[in-house]
Design an enzyme around this catalytic site. Structure first.
Site, PDB file in Angstrom:
ATOM      1  CD  GLU A 111      -3.134  -1.080   0.762  1.00  0.00           C
ATOM      2  OE1 GLU A 111      -3.507   0.047   0.423  1.00  0.00           O
ATOM      3  OE2 GLU A 111      -3.816  -2.096   0.649  1.00  0.00           O
TER       4      GLU A 111
ATOM      5  CG  HIS B  79       8.894   4.551   5.670  1.00  0.00           C
ATOM      6  ND1 HIS B  79       8.071   4.719   6.765  1.00  0.00           N
ATOM      7  CD2 HIS B  79       9.896   5.450   5.807  1.00  0.00           C
ATOM      8  CE1 HIS B  79       8.551   5.690   7.532  1.00  0.00           C
ATOM      9  NE2 HIS B  79       9.660   6.141   6.983  1.00  0.00           N
TER      10      HIS B  79
HETATM   11  C1  LIG Z   1       2.697  -9.596   1.497  1.00  0.00           C
HETATM   12  C2  LIG Z   1       2.318  -8.600   0.441  1.00  0.00           C
HETATM   13  C3  LIG Z   1       0.973  -8.461   0.072  1.00  0.00           C
HETATM   14  C4  LIG Z   1       0.609  -7.577  -0.952  1.00  0.00           C
HETATM   15  N1  LIG Z   1      -0.720  -7.493  -1.343  1.00  0.00           N
HETATM   16  C5  LIG Z   1      -1.035  -6.769  -2.476  1.00  0.00           C
HETATM   17  C6  LIG Z   1      -2.370  -6.815  -3.005  1.00  0.00           C
HETATM   18  O1  LIG Z   1      -3.278  -7.423  -2.431  1.00  0.00           O
HETATM   19  N2  LIG Z   1      -2.619  -6.165  -4.187  1.00  0.00           N
HETATM   20  C7  LIG Z   1      -1.657  -5.467  -4.847  1.00  0.00           C
HETATM   21  O2  LIG Z   1      -1.948  -4.916  -5.910  1.00  0.00           O
HETATM   22  N3  LIG Z   1      -0.379  -5.388  -4.355  1.00  0.00           N
HETATM   23  C8  LIG Z   1      -0.051  -6.039  -3.189  1.00  0.00           C
HETATM   24  N4  LIG Z   1       1.237  -5.989  -2.694  1.00  0.00           N
HETATM   25  C9  LIG Z   1       2.268  -5.301  -3.463  1.00  0.00           C
HETATM   26  C10 LIG Z   1       2.802  -4.051  -2.796  1.00  0.00           C
HETATM   27  O3  LIG Z   1       1.855  -3.029  -2.833  1.00  0.00           O
HETATM   28  C11 LIG Z   1       4.129  -3.698  -3.491  1.00  0.00           C
HETATM   29  O4  LIG Z   1       5.073  -4.662  -3.048  1.00  0.00           O
HETATM   30  C12 LIG Z   1       4.590  -2.302  -3.164  1.00  0.00           C
HETATM   31  O5  LIG Z   1       3.762  -1.341  -3.772  1.00  0.00           O
HETATM   32  C13 LIG Z   1       6.044  -2.045  -3.600  1.00  0.00           C
HETATM   33  O6  LIG Z   1       6.241  -2.458  -4.905  1.00  0.00           O
HETATM   34  P1  LIG Z   1       7.515  -3.394  -5.259  1.00  0.00           P
HETATM   35  O7  LIG Z   1       7.504  -4.541  -4.311  1.00  0.00           O
HETATM   36  O8  LIG Z   1       7.441  -3.680  -6.702  1.00  0.00           O
HETATM   37  O9  LIG Z   1       8.764  -2.508  -4.901  1.00  0.00           O
HETATM   38  P2  LIG Z   1       9.460  -1.413  -5.881  1.00  0.00           P
HETATM   39  O10 LIG Z   1       8.427  -0.483  -6.404  1.00  0.00           O
HETATM   40  O11 LIG Z   1      10.323  -2.127  -6.850  1.00  0.00           O
HETATM   41  O12 LIG Z   1      10.368  -0.624  -4.843  1.00  0.00           O
HETATM   42  C14 LIG Z   1      11.645  -1.097  -4.414  1.00  0.00           C
HETATM   43  C15 LIG Z   1      12.283  -0.028  -3.536  1.00  0.00           C
HETATM   44  O13 LIG Z   1      12.477   1.156  -4.288  1.00  0.00           O
HETATM   45  C16 LIG Z   1      11.911   2.260  -3.624  1.00  0.00           C
HETATM   46  N5  LIG Z   1      11.419   3.232  -4.628  1.00  0.00           N
HETATM   47  C17 LIG Z   1      10.552   2.988  -5.634  1.00  0.00           C
HETATM   48  N6  LIG Z   1      10.340   4.107  -6.343  1.00  0.00           N
HETATM   49  C18 LIG Z   1      11.080   5.088  -5.749  1.00  0.00           C
HETATM   50  C19 LIG Z   1      11.275   6.476  -6.009  1.00  0.00           C
HETATM   51  N7  LIG Z   1      10.641   7.115  -7.008  1.00  0.00           N
HETATM   52  N8  LIG Z   1      12.114   7.156  -5.203  1.00  0.00           N
HETATM   53  C20 LIG Z   1      12.732   6.549  -4.177  1.00  0.00           C
HETATM   54  N9  LIG Z   1      12.600   5.234  -3.883  1.00  0.00           N
HETATM   55  C21 LIG Z   1      11.777   4.519  -4.667  1.00  0.00           C
HETATM   56  C22 LIG Z   1      10.773   1.669  -2.787  1.00  0.00           C
HETATM   57  O14 LIG Z   1      10.468   2.514  -1.692  1.00  0.00           O
HETATM   58  C23 LIG Z   1      11.390   0.357  -2.357  1.00  0.00           C
HETATM   59  O15 LIG Z   1      12.173   0.548  -1.213  1.00  0.00           O
HETATM   60  C24 LIG Z   1       1.608  -6.807  -1.611  1.00  0.00           C
HETATM   61  C25 LIG Z   1       2.942  -6.932  -1.192  1.00  0.00           C
HETATM   62  C26 LIG Z   1       3.302  -7.804  -0.187  1.00  0.00           C
HETATM   63  C27 LIG Z   1       4.738  -7.913   0.214  1.00  0.00           C
END
Ligand SMILES: Cc1cc2nc3c(=O)[nH]c(=O)nc-3n(C[C@H](O)[C@H](O)[C@H](O)COP(=O)(O)OP(=O)(O)OC[C@H]3O[C@@H](n4cnc5c(N)ncnc54)[C@H](O)[C@@H]3O)c2cc1C
Length: 392
Positions: free
Chosen positions: A371, A374
């Site tokens: 969601e 941080h």
């Molecule tokens: C257990 C679990 C349940 C979940 N359930 C759902 C669900 O029901 N439905 C759904 O749609 N999603 C779900 N999610 C997905 C979740 O919302 C995403 O994991 C989250 O939005 C982060 O995306 P990512 O994992 O691809 O990380 P990334 O977007 O790849 O981010 C990796 C890192 O880069 C940082 N970062 C990214 N962009 C920037 C920027 N512009 N500037 C600085 N730092 C940046 C992030 O803060 C993070 O630390 C779930 C995730 C988990 C772990």
């Protein structure tokens, strides 16, 4: 796991800010968690299984669509009641709260707000009772923090839509009956579609080996030329703002839920500190452990006040997305810090399943990421106060 002796901390007498109805709703959720969740949750987390037997009880305490109007089967409650229910469920386990949040804010909310009357009548009453479970597909393998880049898409085939693509990290996916899926049409505009289990080409493989949210089922959504009936498109809102509107509601619930997890860790550490004797006195009589407890209760109290105020603003339809984002970020970080400190206060016992703290701590590692991470929430506040977007 030890018997659940939880006593909720209320250092600034915030109960005075709640109505009798709020307290009744909170106390019945609290009693249900103590009776039904605490005795079994450690076992289910250890075996990485969602305890499906909790579904009817979750529905009864208002855990599915607390603020959805009663005419659609919801509880028709206000935003503070919704928050208090999330707080109590997450006091038990963030994974169980995740199921409740997804069902309420990410499935029922978009059907209620963006759907038509037939869709509302078809799905909402069954989702409210838990007869039907839903999931929400926004995140993709290559688009997490930046969901606007999604590649999942649908084409208009005349009498139906043809859906292709994949979603990952989807809570409830492995056993959900329906999925609210966000996909682009041929013009690149994002729409919500209701995809039902059993549609040809739709599969939901489970994601294994998680160290976090083990009592919540997570999976992928795969769409391989899925024929989606045209009546399953949510007609009343499109564009990225549609899924983001759902996230506002879910993030608000998480802000309350994280307080529940923090209160449970604090309460456990406080009790332990009074009982555990080292060097001939309780560890709670030492200055270092008192510092930890003093900081914990201070941070919990600040989060309680912040979140109660946000609930009042939500009830008045005045809360902004940026205000919700701040509360989600602050409260989850607060809870994670408290879980880590509380874990240390229990020494070796803190790493066992005898106590809830390590499970909360591991769960919160997901809650701080999903969601909106941080970092992303920091950028939202940064953009809100400066007027400059630092996302790209
Ligand atoms: C257990 C679990 C349940 C979940 N359930 C759902 C669900 O029901 N439905 C759904 O749609 N999603 C779900 N999610 C997905 C979740 O919302 C995403 O994991 C989250 O939005 C982060 O995306 P990512 O994992 O691809 O990380 P990334 O977007 O790849 O981010 C990796 C890192 O880069 C940082 N970062 C990214 N962009 C920037 C920027 N512009 N500037 C600085 N730092 C940046 C992030 O803060 C993070 O630390 C779930 C995730 C988990 C772990």
């Amino acid at each position: 796991m030890k018997p659940d002796l939880y006593q909720s901390p209320d250092y600034y007498q915030l109960d005075d800010l709640l109505t009798e109805e709020h307290k009744l709703i909170r106390d019945s959720a609290r009693a249900w968690v103590k009776k039904e969740v605490s005795p079994i949750i450690e076992e289910y987390a250890q075996k990485a299984e969602f305890p499906k037997q909790l579904i009817p009880g979750l529905a009864e305490i208002g855990g599915f669509g607390p603020y959805i109007p009663a005419e659609y089967g919801g509880a028709g409650l206000d935003q503070i009641s919704y928050g208090l229910i999330m707080q109590e469920i997450e006091r038990g386990d963030s994974g169980v709260r995740s199921t409740s949040s997804v069902q309420s804010s990410l499935v029922m909310y978009p059907i209620w707000k963006y759907g038509n009357e037939e869709q509302r009548n078809k799905y909402l009453p069954k989702l409210a009772t838990g007869e039907m479970i839903g999931c929400f597909g926004l995140t993709e393998p290559d688009f997490g923090s930046n969901p606007g880049g999604m590649v999942t898409n649908f084409k208009d085939m005349g009498d139906h839509y043809l859906l292709n693509g994949a979603k990952m990290w989807i809570s409830n996916a492995p056993f959900a009956d329906i999925a609210v899926v966000w996909a682009k049409n041929e013009e690149g505009r994002i729409h919500g579609l209701i995809v039902e289990r059993g549609m040809a080409g739709f599969s939901t493989p489970e994601t294994h080996n998680k160290w976090s949210l083990r009592a919540s089922a997570t999976g992928e959504l795969i769409f391989d030329n899925v024929k989606v009936p045209k009546e399953n498109l949510l007609p009343n809102k499109s564009g990225l703002g549609a899924p983001l509107g759902c996230l506002d509601s879910a993030r608000y619930g998480i802000a309350w839920g994280a307080i529940g997890a923090a209160m449970d860790c604090y309460d456990t550490a406080l009790r332990y500190s009074k009982e555990r004797i080292q060097f001939d006195k309780p560890i709670g009589a030492t200055q270092l452990q008192q510092k930890k407890l003093a900081e914990m209760i201070t941070e919990i109290t600040k989060a309680q006040l912040l979140t109660w105020r946000l609930g009042v603003l939500r009830n008045e339809n005045r809360a902004t997305s940026a205000q919700i984002s701040m509360a989600k970020r602050n409260n989850v970080a607060m809870a994670l810090d408290i879980a880590r400190e509380a874990r240390q206060m229990l020494g070796g016992m803190g790493i066992t399943g005898e106590y809830s703290i390590m499970r909360h701590m591991m769960n919160l590692e997901s809650v701080v990421t999903y969601e909106g991470t941080h970092d992303i929430h920091l950028l939202i506040t940064g953009m809100d106060v400066t007027g400059f977007s630092a996302f790209k």
